[in-house]
Scaffold this active site. Structure first.
Site, mmCIF file in Angstrom:
data_model
loop_
_atom_site.group_PDB
_atom_site.id
_atom_site.type_symbol
_atom_site.label_atom_id
_atom_site.label_comp_id
_atom_site.label_asym_id
_atom_site.label_seq_id
_atom_site.Cartn_x
_atom_site.Cartn_y
_atom_site.Cartn_z
ATOM 1 N N SER A 1 3.556 -1.813 3.778
ATOM 2 C CA SER A 1 3.101 -1.378 5.090
ATOM 3 C C SER A 1 3.057 -2.597 6.002
ATOM 4 O O SER A 1 2.920 -3.735 5.523
ATOM 5 C CB SER A 1 1.707 -0.758 4.989
ATOM 6 N N TYR B 1 -7.093 -1.541 1.494
ATOM 7 C CA TYR B 1 -5.731 -1.032 1.708
ATOM 8 C C TYR B 1 -4.794 -2.166 2.107
ATOM 9 O O TYR B 1 -3.706 -2.327 1.536
ATOM 10 C CB TYR B 1 -5.755 0.040 2.790
#
Length: 276
Positions: free
Chosen positions: A142, A155
């Site tokens: 990401s 995350y």
């Protein structure tokens, strides 16, 4: 191009929805046989049925490395090969008010699903590929793993670790003609962003997501929203022989966000649009 993956056997984890679904649909369209690995049984079975004989669903909790091993072995037993492994499955950590409010209770779960699954998937697919002429492994990270930022620190940490692991694995597995690359999507509307909000009713959740999406749009040079199909095109490139000399890369698919924010421009007195 068409049929770029004809005859290739592929696994896509987290393939029942979001970016994973986009990759599954693109790969099937290119002739691949795709094993959709997910815990969302209803969505996975429906996608497999929709995709025809070129796709099957296999229930897999990627946070359990034994289930990943079973996924790989079952795929090879059923289809006789494994050419492309896409480690896509991921979850978000809860969005808190700030670091001081983080209790880190989701740390083990997020790291198992986001990072352990990538490491185990790379290892188990690599073991087979090393003895069968090589292959392509594609890990999904990401832009949250590239750019620092506030919020969802677990995350972000898991996604950053995927970047480094991918490069390490690429170096080690190159000897076996296994290419290991990473895609870092950003600003792609999928359910994962909404899942990071906790304790919110639907209306508040929608407002939260709209606000975050607006900020993302403001920050990126390309103003159109990205789609799972955009990420799928990048995955297709890394899966095919067009990238046969490419390994260890991190490919952002995020409208230019990591390149930098747009700076407001002033026009010259002549009005010719030249930045001041």
């Amino acid at each position: 191009m068409a049929d770029e993956l004809q005859g290739k056997v592929t696994i896509v984890t987290g393939g029942a929805s979001g970016i994973g679904r986009g990759i599954v649909e693109r790969f099937v369209a290119e002739g691949a046989t795709v094993v959709i690995a997910d815990v969302q049984d209803e969505l996975g079975e429906a996608l497999a049925a929709q995709s025809g004989s070129n796709a099957v669903f296999h229930h897999t909790d990627v946070g359990d490395q034994d289930q990943i091993g079973d996924l790989v072995s079952t795929t090879v037993q059923r289809f006789g090969a494994l050419d492309v492994m896409v480690n896509n499955a991921g979850i978000s950590s809860p969005l808190r008010r700030g670091l001081f409010d983080e209790d880190l209770t989701e740390f083990d779960r997020v790291m198992r699903v986001n990072l352990l699954s990538v490491m185990a998937g790379t290892r188990d697919a690599g073991r087979y590929m090393a003895e069968h002429g090589g292959g392509s492994i594609i890990n999904l990270s990401s832009i949250g793993g590239i750019q620092a930022g506030g919020g969802v620190p677990v995350y972000r940490a898991s996604k950053a670790a995927i970047l480094h692991f991918t490069k390490c694995a690429a170096i080690e597995l190159a000897h076996y003609e296994i290419r290991v690359n990473c895609i870092a999507p950003g600003n792609i509307p999928t359910p994962i962003l909404a899942s990071s909000a906790t304790g919110a009713d639907r209306e508040r959740l929608e407002r939260f997501e709209a606000r975050i999406r607006a900020q993302m749009r403001e920050d990126r040079p390309l103003k159109r929203d990205g789609t799972p199909e955009d990420v799928a095109e990048a995955a297709l490139y890394l899966a095919t022989d067009r990238s046969r000399y490419v390994t260890g890369i991190v490919l952002p698919v995020e409208g230019g966000t990591v390149a930098g924010k747009i700076i407001a421009r002033k026009t010259a007195p002549e009005g010719n649009g030249t930045p001041a």
